[in-house]
Design an enzyme around this catalytic site. Structure first.
Site, short mmCIF file in Angstrom:
data_model
loop_
_atom_site.label_atom_id
_atom_site.label_comp_id
_atom_site.label_asym_id
_atom_site.label_seq_id
_atom_site.Cartn_x
_atom_site.Cartn_y
_atom_site.Cartn_z
N TYR A 114 -7.52 2.02 5.64
CA TYR A 114 -6.59 0.92 5.39
C TYR A 114 -6.64 -0.18 6.44
CZ TYR A 114 -3.56 4.05 8.19
OH TYR A 114 -3.06 4.88 9.14
N CYS A 128 17.08 46.81 -10.29
CA CYS A 128 15.89 46.02 -10.62
C CYS A 128 15.97 45.54 -12.07
CB CYS A 128 14.63 46.86 -10.41
SG CYS A 128 13.14 46.04 -11.00
N CYS A 145 13.14 47.49 -14.20
CA CYS A 145 13.09 48.93 -14.43
C CYS A 145 14.43 49.62 -14.23
CB CYS A 145 12.04 49.58 -13.53
SG CYS A 145 12.52 49.64 -11.80
N CYS A 185 7.67 50.76 -11.71
CA CYS A 185 8.33 49.57 -12.28
C CYS A 185 7.27 48.73 -13.01
CB CYS A 185 8.97 48.77 -11.16
SG CYS A 185 9.59 47.17 -11.67
N LYS A 236 10.49 3.49 3.64
CA LYS A 236 10.42 4.95 3.52
C LYS A 236 11.26 5.44 2.34
CE LYS A 236 9.82 7.46 7.06
NZ LYS A 236 8.94 8.35 7.79
N ASP A 266 0.98 10.39 3.76
CA ASP A 266 1.65 11.28 4.69
C ASP A 266 0.64 12.24 5.30
OD1 ASP A 266 3.69 12.30 6.13
OD2 ASP A 266 4.68 13.34 4.47
N GLU A 288 0.84 -1.20 0.00
CA GLU A 288 0.00 0.00 0.00
C GLU A 288 0.87 1.24 0.00
OE1 GLU A 288 -2.62 -0.19 3.41
OE2 GLU A 288 -2.88 -2.34 3.12
N CYS A 326 12.53 46.71 -4.88
CA CYS A 326 12.56 47.73 -5.92
C CYS A 326 11.55 48.77 -5.44
CB CYS A 326 12.12 47.14 -7.26
SG CYS A 326 11.65 48.40 -8.46
N LYS A 338 2.07 4.67 1.59
CA LYS A 338 2.13 5.21 2.96
C LYS A 338 1.74 6.68 2.88
CE LYS A 338 4.84 5.12 7.18
NZ LYS A 338 4.59 6.48 7.61
S1 IVH Z 1 -1.08 0.48 8.78
C1 IVH Z 1 -0.15 -1.57 12.65
N1 IVH Z 1 -1.16 1.47 6.35
O1 IVH Z 1 1.89 5.27 9.05
C2 IVH Z 1 -0.10 -0.81 11.40
N2 IVH Z 1 -0.40 2.86 8.13
O2 IVH Z 1 3.94 4.36 11.50
C3 IVH Z 1 -0.97 0.36 11.42
N3 IVH Z 1 0.18 5.14 7.42
O3 IVH Z 1 0.38 5.67 12.15
C4 IVH Z 1 -0.81 1.25 10.32
N4 IVH Z 1 -0.33 4.90 5.29
O4 IVH Z 1 -0.60 6.95 10.21
C5 IVH Z 1 -0.86 1.69 7.65
N5 IVH Z 1 -1.32 2.24 4.17
C6 IVH Z 1 -1.03 2.45 5.45
C7 IVH Z 1 -0.56 3.71 5.90
C8 IVH Z 1 -0.24 3.87 7.25
C9 IVH Z 1 0.11 5.74 6.22
C10 IVH Z 1 0.66 5.79 8.66
C11 IVH Z 1 -0.25 5.65 9.84
C12 IVH Z 1 0.57 5.05 10.92
C13 IVH Z 1 1.98 5.23 10.44
C14 IVH Z 1 2.81 4.04 10.82
#
Ligand code: IVH
Length: 679
Positions: free
Chosen positions: A229, A416, A419, A439, A322, A119, A115, A434, A117
């Site tokens: 998720y 500038c 001008c 200008c 990451k 942010d 999946e 400026c 991740k």
């Molecule tokens: S699963 C036990 N799936 O990442 C696992 N987390 O450090 C629970 N996050 O606090 C999380 N995308 O905020 C999971 N596809 C994803 C995610 C995800 C982002 C975040 C979530 C969590 C942190 C894990």
């Protein structure tokens, strides 16, 4: 290693981590990558593990992340919200898969889900009888904040389920991430900028800040999304049902319930599949329209997840991979200067086009002259461009090993580019300006601002047309816009124009005369006057004439307006060129009149006639906002603590004022108590 050496090494690491924590969490401006940070953290953890006698309570390893804020009611998690272990290399992902296989004695039968991740901010949603009953943040994993009212404003959170599945009425918890899309984030920051409010550093901060907002109506205006998720049912019989024994089947059920689930999720069988997924998104994440900081891999079978179990705060059946901060190397071809409507000069890096996370980067910001000196950035250098949390690419540094032999330090121009007038840099400012109001770049920027969406909103008068009309000699000031109607034929004769386009434009110009007076005031482009300040002024004084006649003291006395703004507004209306401009606009029929808004003074016994002192940082409002709220309720705000002080409002890291207040035995309010009185 000698014990004293060890001790000093541990102290050094702790200090270093504390500094980076501050950069990251307080200033939202990390100076090292997450990877470097994790490395430092792990080094400290390992040393402490080997020498537990050296662990102290204040070590960063002992910190419980994100305690509940106390602003919202606490929300306990029946099943703790865990975090994921981070990895950064193929090797570490292989180690993970090997560990999983060893613990199971075989490869996972249903493979792994891969999946994105997201942010953003983790969120737990509870449903009963098909209705949302609670939304809570993760907090310290055991208890977070009950932010139900805020969560209910997010459109992708179903408030009640319309699903054919009989399981939709069972009690369950859906977990996922709240995040902000990039386009919405950019718009939000542009609005904040126009309104004179501080911009958010990145979409994640902006999401966290939005969820902490106490006014759900405000949250409703934020471009937030929820992606689910994880799904867990309360009833054992349902939770353990065989058809729900894979994570992927639960994601499908979440989708059937009406939740947004990620389209990008894939089921793969081994490390090769995992790495393929990771590499793909590492490279293409720029095209997603929202930010991700990695990928998440989970053993797909729930029975197998249970067998594999947990360590400390993370499951052993899942892992995060990451991404590095996206960087690319490219040649800096030139440095150009951008001139803002107030004359601010911003240096911009003109780059050899380079692909980065799915977009092509041609320009990057260099911020200001000091930044260029600090990083010793020179024309012709190979530079490292970065897109981290921020949306606008920046030049992170220079690869000096590739510096041409004849390279010379960059000299910031003294004139500038538009001008030719001499640039000035006021003492204590980082920017050059400026100062020539004539200008052409400033003229174009001022007119464009006047007609922009948040201001007079004149369709057909964007930057390009303004530039064209200025070049043709039709526009010089904003007042000329209203004379364009007399030049209809000349306009039609211009390139890329035509009857229809010109008539639409003239129509838009005519309609703009109906805009509310606050917009008109904002459109004038007075320094420090964003949309909210403009509204404060017209609410207080009524029309533009009244504002222009107000004394500097009277403006300063408006709650929410400080001396710097007052001085800027007062002097704007006293410049002869501006009075002339306003006379012409008045003659064209622009909205100069308005009625002051009758204030519903919420006279409150608690605040009326009392003197407040604010100290420390408040997490839900700025000091200016707190001052405004106190004054609107009949209270006064003073800068120093004395016996006359009625209350001291102590935010985080309150300093000497708090100590003094304690010494004097004054009433001290926590932020929570203060916000309660305000509400
Ligand atoms: S699963 C036990 N799936 O990442 C696992 N987390 O450090 C629970 N996050 O606090 C999380 N995308 O905020 C999971 N596809 C994803 C995610 C995800 C982002 C975040 C979530 C969590 C942190 C894990």
């Amino acid at each position: 290693m000698l014990n004293t050496d060890l001790r000093s090494q541990i102290t050094k690491l702790r200090n270093e981590i504390a500094i980076h924590d501050r950069h990251y969490y307080v200033e939202s401006a990390p100076v090292i990558s997450d990877r470097e940070y994790d490395r430092l953290f792990k080094e400290l953890q390992d040393l402490e593990k080997a020498h537990p006698e050296l662990i102290t309570r204040d070590s960063p390893t002992q910190r419980i992340a994100d305690e509940p804020t106390k602003l919202f009611p606490p929300a306990t998690h029946h099943v703790p919200m865990l975090s994921l272990a981070n990895t950064y290399s193929t090797q570490e992902v292989e180690d993970f898969a090997k560990r999983v296989t060893d613990l199971l004695d075989h490869e996972p039968t249903e493979g792994y889900t891969c999946e994105l991740k997201f942010d953003g901010v983790a969120m737990s949603l509870l449903y009963q009888g098909g209705r949302l009953v609670r939304g809570a943040t993760r907090g310290d994993g055991t208890a977070g904040d009950d932010v139900t009212a805020n969560v209910r404003t997010i459109h992708s959170v179903p408030l009640s389920l319309h699903s054919k599945s009989p399981l939709a009425t069972e009690s369950f918890e859906a977990r996922g991430e709240v995040f902000m899309d990039l386009e919405g984030f950019r718009k939000l920051n542009a609005q904040r900028d126009e309104a004179g409010e501080a911009a958010f550093a990145n979409p994640r901060n902006s999401t966290a800040g939005s969820l902490k907002t106490l006014d759900a109506r405000e949250v409703a205006k934020r471009p937030l999304h929820f992606v689910a998720y994880q799904l867990r049912f309360d009833a054992e019989a349902v939770e353990k049902s065989p058809e729900l024994d894979t994570h992927s089947s639960r994601l499908a059920l979440l989708k059937e319930f009406g939740f947004a689930v990620s389209k990008e999720t894939r089921v793969v069988k081994d490390t090769e599949g995992i790495m393929h997924f990771c590499m793909h998104w590492q490279e293409h994440r720029g095209a997603l329209g929202f930010e991700i900081d990695g990928a998440v891999m989970k053993v797909n079978s729930l029975t197998e997840q249970e067998k594999i179990g947990f360590v400390a705060k993370s499951p052993r059946w899942a892992i995060a991979y990451k991404f590095e901060t996206a960087q690319a190397r490219t040649r800096l071809n030139a440095i150009t200067l951008q001139v803002g409507r107030m004359g601010t000069i911003t240096p911009v890096a003109e780059l050899e086009p380079v692909a980065l996370t799915g977009i092509t980067i041609r320009r990057a910001t260099l911020h200001n002259a000091d930044e260029i000196v600090r990083k010793d950035i020179r024309i012709g250098d190979m530079v490292i461009v970065e897109r981290g949390g921020e949306v606008i690419p920046k030049v992170a540094g220079v690869d000096v090993s590739e510096r041409p032999a004849d390279s010379v330090p960059y000299e910031f121009p003294t004139t500038c580019p538009e001008c030719g007038s001499t640039l000035v840099r006021p003492a204590e400012e980082v920017n050059w300006y400026c100062e020539n109001a004539e200008c052409p770049a400033q003229i174009i920027a001022r007119i464009t601002h006047f007609s922009s969406r948040g201001a007079m909103d004149i369709a057909g008068l964007g930057a390009q047309s303004v530039e064209q009309f200025v070049a043709a000699g039709f526009l010089h000031t904003i007042a000329d816009i209203y004379d364009l109607a007399s030049r209809r034929d000349e306009l039609i004769a211009l390139d890329r124009m035509g009857d229809k386009k010109v008539d639409n434009l003239l129509d838009g110009i005519e309609k703009s005369k109906q805009q509310p007076v606050a917009r008109f005031l904002f459109a004038l482009g007075i320094r420090h006057v964003g949309t909210s300040i403009a509204t404060l002024l017209t609410d207080e004084f009524g029309g533009i004439d009244n504002v222009s006649e107000a004394s500097e003291e009277a403006i300063d006395a408006v709650p929410g307006i400080g001396p710097e703004i007052a001085s800027s507004v007062y002097s704007f209306f006293r410049q002869p060129s501006n009075t002339h401009l306003l006379d012409r606009l008045r003659a064209s029929g622009l909205p100069f009149h308005g009625e002051p808004k009758k204030k519903d003074i919420v006279v409150s016994d608690f605040f009326h006639g009392k003197t407040f002192v604010l100290t420390g940082t408040l997490s839900t409002m700025t000091r200016e906002e707190a001052k405004e709220k106190i004054e609107a309720r009949g209270g006064k705000v003073s800068g120093s603590v004395s016996k006359k002080t009625s209350y001291v409002v102590a935010g985080e890291e309150a300093g000497s004022k708090l100590t003094k207040a304690e010494e004097l035995g004054l009433r001290i309010l926590t932020e929570e108590e203060f916000t309660r009185e305000i509400a």
